[in-house]
Each structure stands twice: as structure tokens, then as C-alpha cells.
Enzyme design. Structure first.
Site, PDB file in Angstrom:
ATOM      1  N   ARG A 219       1.084  -1.305  -0.006  1.00 23.98           N
ATOM      2  CA  ARG A 219      -0.109   0.035   0.212  1.00 23.98           C
ATOM      3  C   ARG A 219       0.764   1.567   0.047  1.00 23.98           C
ATOM      4  NH1 ARG A 219      -3.582  -2.154   5.093  1.00 23.98           N
ATOM      5  NH2 ARG A 219      -1.203  -2.174   5.690  1.00 23.98           N
TER       6      ARG A 219
ATOM      7  N   LYS B  77       5.374 -17.904   7.134  1.00 22.70           N
ATOM      8  CA  LYS B  77       4.471 -18.860   8.561  1.00 22.70           C
ATOM      9  C   LYS B  77       4.329 -17.209   9.293  1.00 22.70           C
ATOM     10  CE  LYS B  77       7.866 -18.625  12.399  1.00 22.70           C
ATOM     11  NZ  LYS B  77       8.954 -18.653  13.105  1.00 22.70           N
TER      12      LYS B  77
ATOM     13  N   ASP C 161       8.922 -23.482   5.746  1.00 22.94           N
ATOM     14  CA  ASP C 161       9.299 -23.336   7.527  1.00 22.94           C
ATOM     15  C   ASP C 161      11.015 -22.991   6.417  1.00 22.94           C
ATOM     16  OD1 ASP C 161      11.071 -23.546   9.420  1.00 22.94           O
ATOM     17  OD2 ASP C 161       9.501 -25.507   9.996  1.00 22.94           O
ATOM     18  N   HIS C 162      11.416 -21.842   6.859  1.00 23.20           N
ATOM     19  CA  HIS C 162      13.139 -21.827   6.612  1.00 23.20           C
ATOM     20  C   HIS C 162      13.794 -22.182   7.404  1.00 23.20           C
ATOM     21  CE1 HIS C 162      13.424 -18.644   9.653  1.00 23.20           C
ATOM     22  NE2 HIS C 162      14.299 -19.050   9.512  1.00 23.20           N
TER      23      HIS C 162
ATOM     24  N   LYS D  44      17.596 -24.831   5.074  1.00 25.34           N
ATOM     25  CA  LYS D  44      19.364 -24.442   6.066  1.00 25.34           C
ATOM     26  C   LYS D  44      19.661 -25.542   5.352  1.00 25.34           C
ATOM     27  CE  LYS D  44      18.482 -22.044   9.285  1.00 25.34           C
ATOM     28  NZ  LYS D  44      18.469 -20.513   9.403  1.00 25.34           N
TER      29      LYS D  44
ATOM     30  N   GLU E 136      18.413 -19.208  21.698  1.00 26.37           N
ATOM     31  CA  GLU E 136      18.610 -18.159  21.094  1.00 26.37           C
ATOM     32  C   GLU E 136      18.752 -16.849  22.423  1.00 26.37           C
ATOM     33  OE1 GLU E 136      16.140 -16.706  17.794  1.00 26.37           O
ATOM     34  OE2 GLU E 136      14.556 -17.165  19.336  1.00 26.37           O
TER      35      GLU E 136
ATOM     36  N   ASP F  43       5.601 -20.157  17.835  1.00 24.01           N
ATOM     37  CA  ASP F  43       6.700 -19.670  17.333  1.00 24.01           C
ATOM     38  C   ASP F  43       8.224 -20.726  16.862  1.00 24.01           C
ATOM     39  OD1 ASP F  43       8.396 -17.043  15.269  1.00 24.01           O
ATOM     40  OD2 ASP F  43       9.165 -17.001  17.265  1.00 24.01           O
TER      41      ASP F  43
ATOM     42  N   HIS G  51       9.547 -25.443  13.019  1.00 27.31           N
ATOM     43  CA  HIS G  51      10.907 -25.503  13.399  1.00 27.31           C
ATOM     44  C   HIS G  51      11.431 -26.973  14.063  1.00 27.31           C
ATOM     45  CE1 HIS G  51      11.225 -21.962  11.362  1.00 27.31           C
ATOM     46  NE2 HIS G  51      11.643 -20.650  12.814  1.00 27.31           N
TER      47      HIS G  51
ATOM     48  N   LYS H 272      14.007 -18.342  24.758  1.00 26.30           N
ATOM     49  CA  LYS H 272      14.824 -17.240  24.478  1.00 26.30           C
ATOM     50  C   LYS H 272      15.674 -16.566  25.295  1.00 26.30           C
ATOM     51  CE  LYS H 272      12.262 -14.867  20.549  1.00 26.30           C
ATOM     52  NZ  LYS H 272      13.156 -15.526  19.544  1.00 26.30           N
TER      53      LYS H 272
HETATM   54  N1  LIG Z   1      11.472 -10.640   8.812  1.00 25.99           N
HETATM   55  C1  LIG Z   1      11.571 -11.413   8.875  1.00 25.99           C
HETATM   56  O1  LIG Z   1      12.303 -11.779   9.183  1.00 25.99           O
HETATM   57  C2  LIG Z   1      10.418 -12.690   9.079  1.00 25.99           C
HETATM   58  C3  LIG Z   1      11.051 -13.929   9.382  1.00 25.99           C
HETATM   59  C4  LIG Z   1       9.898 -15.091   9.121  1.00 25.99           C
HETATM   60  C5  LIG Z   1       9.289 -15.025   8.039  1.00 25.99           C
HETATM   61  N2  LIG Z   1       8.563 -13.571   8.065  1.00 25.99           N
HETATM   62  C6  LIG Z   1       6.616 -13.450   8.397  1.00 25.99           C
HETATM   63  O2  LIG Z   1       6.676 -12.552   6.824  1.00 25.99           O
HETATM   64  C7  LIG Z   1       5.689 -11.722   6.900  1.00 25.99           C
HETATM   65  C8  LIG Z   1       6.484 -10.580   6.266  1.00 25.99           C
HETATM   66  O3  LIG Z   1       6.637 -10.276   7.556  1.00 25.99           O
HETATM   67  P1  LIG Z   1       7.438  -9.027   7.228  1.00 25.99           P
HETATM   68  O4  LIG Z   1       8.580  -8.550   8.645  1.00 25.99           O
HETATM   69  O5  LIG Z   1       7.978  -8.377   6.656  1.00 25.99           O
HETATM   70  O6  LIG Z   1       5.890  -8.104   7.733  1.00 25.99           O
HETATM   71  P2  LIG Z   1       5.738  -6.377   7.446  1.00 25.99           P
HETATM   72  O7  LIG Z   1       6.951  -5.474   7.606  1.00 25.99           O
HETATM   73  O8  LIG Z   1       5.148  -6.076   9.404  1.00 25.99           O
HETATM   74  O9  LIG Z   1       5.056  -6.086   6.748  1.00 25.99           O
HETATM   75  C9  LIG Z   1       5.660  -6.179   5.134  1.00 25.99           C
HETATM   76  C10 LIG Z   1       4.470  -5.721   4.337  1.00 25.99           C
HETATM   77  O10 LIG Z   1       2.955  -5.835   4.904  1.00 25.99           O
HETATM   78  C11 LIG Z   1       2.326  -4.762   4.914  1.00 25.99           C
HETATM   79  N3  LIG Z   1       0.744  -4.851   5.248  1.00 25.99           N
HETATM   80  C12 LIG Z   1      -0.393  -5.137   5.466  1.00 25.99           C
HETATM   81  N4  LIG Z   1      -1.049  -5.389   6.118  1.00 25.99           N
HETATM   82  C13 LIG Z   1      -0.470  -4.708   7.331  1.00 25.99           C
HETATM   83  C14 LIG Z   1      -1.296  -5.233   7.811  1.00 25.99           C
HETATM   84  N5  LIG Z   1      -2.096  -4.676   8.528  1.00 25.99           N
HETATM   85  N6  LIG Z   1       0.024  -4.882   9.276  1.00 25.99           N
HETATM   86  C15 LIG Z   1       1.118  -4.411   8.916  1.00 25.99           C
HETATM   87  N7  LIG Z   1       1.527  -4.373   7.898  1.00 25.99           N
HETATM   88  C16 LIG Z   1       0.822  -5.029   6.425  1.00 25.99           C
HETATM   89  C17 LIG Z   1       2.608  -3.926   5.011  1.00 25.99           C
HETATM   90  O11 LIG Z   1       2.854  -3.016   3.894  1.00 25.99           O
HETATM   91  P3  LIG Z   1       2.244  -2.281   3.174  1.00 25.99           P
HETATM   92  O12 LIG Z   1       1.908  -0.946   5.076  1.00 25.99           O
HETATM   93  O13 LIG Z   1       2.950  -0.917   2.139  1.00 25.99           O
HETATM   94  O14 LIG Z   1       0.815  -2.565   2.513  1.00 25.99           O
HETATM   95  C18 LIG Z   1       4.170  -4.244   5.305  1.00 25.99           C
HETATM   96  O15 LIG Z   1       5.826  -3.240   4.932  1.00 25.99           O
HETATM   97  C19 LIG Z   1       4.820 -12.558   8.151  1.00 25.99           C
HETATM   98  O16 LIG Z   1       3.486 -13.207   7.422  1.00 25.99           O
HETATM   99  C20 LIG Z   1       6.018 -12.626   8.856  1.00 25.99           C
HETATM  100  O17 LIG Z   1       5.814 -13.370  10.188  1.00 25.99           O
HETATM  101  C21 LIG Z   1       8.925 -12.928   8.433  1.00 25.99           C
END
Ligand SMILES: NC(=O)c1ccc[n+]([C@@H]2O[C@H](COP(=O)([O-])OP(=O)(O)OC[C@H]3O[C@@H](n4cnc5c(N)ncnc54)[C@H](OP(=O)(O)O)[C@@H]3O)[C@@H](O)[C@H]2O)c1
Length: 512
Positions: A51, A157, A186-187, A191, A225, A244, A249, A349
Site C-alpha cells: 500500500r 509462516k 518453514d525456512h 538450511k 537464542e 513460534d 522448526h 529466548k
Molecule cells: N521479517 C522476517 O524476518 C520474517 C521471518 C519469517 C517470517 N516472516 C513472515 O513474513 C511475513 C512478512 O513479514 P515482515 O517482517 O516483512 O512484516 P511487515 O514488515 O510487518 O509487513 C510487510 C508488509 O505488509 C504490509 N501489510 C499489510 N497489512 C498489514 C497490516 N495489517 N499490518 C502491517 N503491515 C501490513 C505492509 O505494507 P503496506 O502497509 O505498504 O501495505 C508491510 O510493509 C509475515 O507473515 C511474517 O510472519 C517474516
């Protein structure tokens, strides 16, 4: 798991939630490394959708910052980056805007025309889970799921927060995409060291005969961790360690450690065998959860020289939070191979060390004929498979000390990834993204796998949710978790193996 030769077909990758952390920190650095290694298709395009308003250039700038900061190769060379980033575009849109999906479909058709190819279409859901069903539904309405051979959806996930929500999400996705089109990440499975559990077990003849209840006393899986929850309180408060880490994992590592030998290395066969393990795990009776599961929450403590504050003192955490930051389980697998062998799982953790490892504790010798000069140096054979950050395998056994008398002490044989292969290890996301492009779902969770894993933890989740913990916080930051986790093993006359077991470690080091 790709064949050594080929490059994938042309691919269009659409990332939803492209303005977020995962895209910047994991997905795009992984794509960039694949590009540098010559593993991306010649023709590829990445379309970021989110968005937040951004131009293509702003999007690319943000991604470059991510690569410079998080790529295993460090800062990107300008020329490489320019060539790579030219394939990236951004579309600002609401996730429920049907018109946006229509024009996305047109853009994808145009790509096919300009490439003169039927490109693989990958829809990557890098949004919070609350948006998964909306995006999948809109892809369905726009008909973007239809060509089943080339349309794939990648789901991050967490996949559900309990069995009911996982089932419901499976149903929603299944109404649009067929199961082979769905790639649940499931990353951990990406690995190298996790995949090497399969190689270790099934590419060698000597381990399989002893990989069973006759020779193995117990199995211990640790994913520890030393960091706390950082800035993720909103997520963590409603998640906890069991959801989590254990449901995904740790159970997947258990499956690879315990599964029967596959007939072939293909997605269905490997996943059938892992589901067999999950289904053979003896259900924990609700009323006996205390005998099989331990929860904990970190209090203040010392990490190195620094004082680390308690979980409840973190921003946005309730001062009386009941969320567990530590979980340990004792599981049994009811089949011929593993009957009676406890599998101990723990994760937490703010533990003493960041380390993930599988410890296989073998049975003691049936009769001790050698009169040991020092009982303190006695150790049962043990195999320690380090998953991260160390990437090695240690086999610990008794050896005679030099000298005129028969005196034995433990020594280790060690295989170290970096020393043996001297090549950098790819990140899990590199492996997984390549597999999606190749259409290989071996390292992704199938619907029945996810549901079976939720079934294993459900009695524990329900029990913990119905009864507030009375002793939280019950372990100090920098320790190995609550005393009750030691007691869980002590009841069986076992102790946690230290995952830092290493060259020349003595028994004293083995105790956590
Ligand atoms: N970050 C990691 O290392 C990691 C690791 C494993 C799994 N994941 C999974 O990967 C997915 C994305 O993770 P992320 O860390 O990238 O998350 P994030 O930064 O919070 O969200 C990614 C994007 O989703 C959009 N979005 C849409 N609806 C939203 C809402 N209700 N609240 C917040 N953001 C919303 C936002 O973009 P706009 O507002 O621009 O639309 C935001 O930039 C999640 O399911 C998370 O559990 C992440």
C-alpha cells in the site's frame, strides 16, 4: 533441491507486502545472491506490491539498502546491482483492490509477450497473515491461479495460530490453488545443515543400522537464542515460543531425524515420511501436560557482562504477561524404530547461547569391562549435529589415554562444513526461492504436515492457555531456562547435553 545443471524457466515474482522487513532483509538479498551465482533465469521480473506509495526508484533504493546490510556477501557492487535492480518494479495498491489485480494480470501477460515465453508466476505473500486470504481470494478472482503448471503461491509462516485456523487457511487457499501450487515456508528446512541430516542418514550406510531404539537412548533438539524479543512484542505477546518455534522448526527437525528412509528424493515421498512421524507422535493427554511440557519466561539476568532486562519489562509487553519465551517438550514416537526413546525438544529466548543442534545420545556399553581410572571422564557415545551458528557434526567416543595404564576419556571426531567444502553456505531463502522457481516442493510444508504438527502441540497450547503460570518469570536471562526443564529429563535419569559440546569437552561441560 535443484539438479546441478539447469537454470529455471523465465519467472515473474510478485511480492505482496514488498514494503516490509522480510522483503528487504531476506527475500531480495537471497534473489541477489542467486543472481550473482548465475542461478536466476535470464529473464526474470520482480513486481513489488504494497500500500505504501513508492516509485520504482524508491523501491530499488530501499532494496539496495537491505542487500548492503543483510546480504551474506556484504555491499553490492554498483554494476551488479544496476543490472539486477532493472528487473524490479513497484505497484502501490490495496490488497483488496480487484482492479489492481486485473492490471497485474495484464502486466504479467505483457511480460510473457516480451519474453516470448510462458513464465513461471510466483505470488509471494510477504504480508502479515491477516492479509493472506484477501490476496489469495483476489488472485483467484483475477484468474491468476489457473495455469496450474506455472502459477505458484508462497505462504510465509506463521501458518495459522492453532489447528482450527491452520485448517481454515488451508481450506481458503485450497479453494483457489491446488496443493502442488502452494509453497508453505518453514525456512529452517532451507538450511544446508538441516538438509544435511537427510544426507547424513541416507547417503551413508553405517548410521542407519544403529539409528533406532536398540542403540539410541534419547534424542535432544535445541534451538536456543541469546537475544530477547527485540521490537517484536506485538507479535510475540500473542504467539509465544511453542507457536513460534516448536510447532514448525523443532518438529520439522524431529521429523528429519526420526523419519523412515525415503524410497526417492521427491516432494511427496519425503513429505509422506515426515507426516508418518508426526502422526506417530504419542498424543500428550491434556491432563498430563505437566509431565511432558515445561514453559518459561525470562527474567532479568546477565548476558556476557551486560544486564539484560526481564521480558515483562520490554516495551509493549504486559507487566503480568503469561507468554512463554521458553518451551520444552518430551515426546515419544509410537513406531517400531523409536518405541520408548524420548525426544526432548527445547527452545527459548535469552538463553546462555545462540545455538541450534540435534544431540543423539547413544546407549551405554552393556558391560564395562575396562576399569576406568576416572569415572568423571566417562561419557556415553554422542552425536551432535550443529545446525547454526556452528555448522558441524561431532561424534564423541571414548579413547585410551596414552600411558601404561588403561585409562579412557572422551574425544571427538568433527566434520566442519566450511573446512570440508570451503565454499560459502547459501542462505535458506536462496535455496527455497530457487526451489519455488524449479517447482520442487520437497522443503515446503504440505497441508497435512502443517495440520499434523498443530495437532501435536494442541493439548499443550490448550492447557497453557487455560491455566496462568504462577512462577513467571522463572529463568534468568543468560541461563539455560527454568529448573523445571532440567527436572523434565531428570525424571528419566537424563540431562540436557550441552549443545556447545566440542573438541576435548569434559563431562562437566556437558551439563547445561
Ligand atoms: N521479517 C522476517 O524476518 C520474517 C521471518 C519469517 C517470517 N516472516 C513472515 O513474513 C511475513 C512478512 O513479514 P515482515 O517482517 O516483512 O512484516 P511487515 O514488515 O510487518 O509487513 C510487510 C508488509 O505488509 C504490509 N501489510 C499489510 N497489512 C498489514 C497490516 N495489517 N499490518 C502491517 N503491515 C501490513 C505492509 O505494507 P503496506 O502497509 O505498504 O501495505 C508491510 O510493509 C509475515 O507473515 C511474517 O510472519 C517474516
Amino acid at each position: 533441491m535443484m539438479e546441478p545443471s539447469a537454470k529455471p524457466q523465465p519467472a515473474a515474482i510478485v511480492i505482496f507486502g514488498a514494503s516490509g522487513d522480510l522483503t528487504q532483509r531476506k527475500v531480495v538479498p537471497a534473489l541477489f545472491n542467486l543472481f550473482l551465482d548465475g542461478l536466476l533465469p535470464e529473464k526474470f521480473s520482480v513486481i513489488g506490491v504494497a500500500r505504501k506509495p513508492m516509485s520504482d526508484d524508491e523501491f530499488r533504493k530501499r532494496l539496495r539498502e537491505g542487500v548492503d546490510k543483510f546480504s551474506r556477501r556484504g555491499r553490492a557492487a554498483d554494476a551488479d546491482w544496476q543490472k539486477f535492480a532493472a528487473n524490479f518494479h513497484y505497484r502501490a495498491a490495496a490488497y483488496d483492490d480487484a482492479g489492481a489485480y486485473g492490471s497485474l494480470a495484464e502486466q504479467l501477460t505483457q511480460l510473457d509477450k516480451s519474453w516470448d515465453a510462458s513464465a513461471t508466476r510466483i505470488f509471494y505473500l510477504a504480508t502479515p497473515p491477516s492479509v493472506f486470504e484477501t490476496v489469495a481470494g483476489q488472485l483467484g478472482r483475477a484468474g491468476l491461479y489457473k495455469e496450474r503448471q506455472r502459477a505458484r503461491i508462497v505462504v510465509e509462516k506463521p501458518f495459522g495460530r492453532d489447528l482450527a485456523s491452520a485448517r481454515s487457511l488451508n481450506k481458503s487457499l485450497g479453494r483457489i490453488f491446488s496443493e502442488p501450487q502452494i509453497y508453505r515456508i518453514d525456512h529452517y528446512l532451507g538450511k544446508e545443515t538441516v538438509q544435511n541430516i537427510l544426507a547424513f542418514r541416507f547417503a551413508n550406510a553405517i548410521f542407519e543400522p544403529i539409528w533406532n531404539r536398540r542403540y539410541i537412548d534419547n534424542v535432544q533438539i535445541t534451538v536456543a537464542e541469546s537475544i530477547g524479543i527485540e521490537n517484536r512484542a506485538h507479535f510475540y505477546e500473542r504467539t509465544g515460543a511453542l507457536r513460534d518455534m516448536v510447532q514448525n522448526h523443532l518438529l520439522q527437525i524431529l521429523c528429519l531425524t526420526a523419519m523412515e528412509p525415503p524410497v526417492a528424493f521427491n516432494a511427496d515421498e519425503i513429505r509422506n515420511k515426515t507426516v508418518d512421524v508426526l502422526r506417530a507422535i504419542r498424543p500428550i493427554p491434556r491432563e498430563k501436560v505437566r509431565e511432558f511440557a515445561v514453559r518459561g519466561q525470562y527474567g532479568e539476568g546477565k548476558i556476557g557482562e551486560k544486564i539484560a532486562p526481564a521480558y515483562r519489562a520490554a516495551r509493549d509487553v504486559a507487566p503480568d504477561s503469561a507468554t512463554e519465551t521458553f518451551a520444552a517438550l518430551k515426546l515419544f514416537i509410537d513406531n517400531w524404530r523409536w518405541q520408548g526413546v524420548p525426544f526432548y525438544l527445547r527452545t527459548g529466548k535469552r538463553l546462555a547461547q545462540t545455538v541450534s543442534a540435534v544431540g543423539i545420545q547413544f546407549r551405554p556399553v552393556p558391560h564395562q569391562a575396562i576399569s576406568y581410572c576416572s569415572v568423571g571422564d566417562w561419557r556415553q557415545n554422542c552425536l551432535m549435529i550443529h545446525i547454526q551458528p556452528e555448522e558441524d557434526i561431532l561424534l564423541s567416543f571414548q579413547a585410551k589415554q596414552p600411558g601404561p595404564i588403561m585409562c579412557v576419556s572422551p574425544v571427538d571426531m568433527r566434520f566442519c562444513y566450511h573446512e570440508a567444502f570451503q565454499t560459502p553456505t547459501p542462505e535458506a531463502y536462496e535455496t527455497l526461492l530457487l526451489d519455488v522457481m524449479e517447482g520442487d516442493a520437497t522443503l515446503f510444508m504440505r497441508a497435512d504436515q502443517v495440520e499434523a504438527a498443530w495437532s501435536v502441540v494442541t493439548p499443550v497450547l490448550e492447557s497453557w492457555e487455560s491455566e496462568r503460570p504462577k512462577d513467571f518469570p522463572n529463568y534468568a536471562s543468560g541461563s539455560w531456562g527454568p529448573e523445571s526443564a532440567d527436572a523434565l529429563l531428570a525424571k528419566d535419569n537424563h540431562t540436557w547435553l550441552s549443545p556447545s559440546i566440542g573438541l576435548g569437552a569434559k563431562k562437566a561441560d556437558l551439563k547445561s
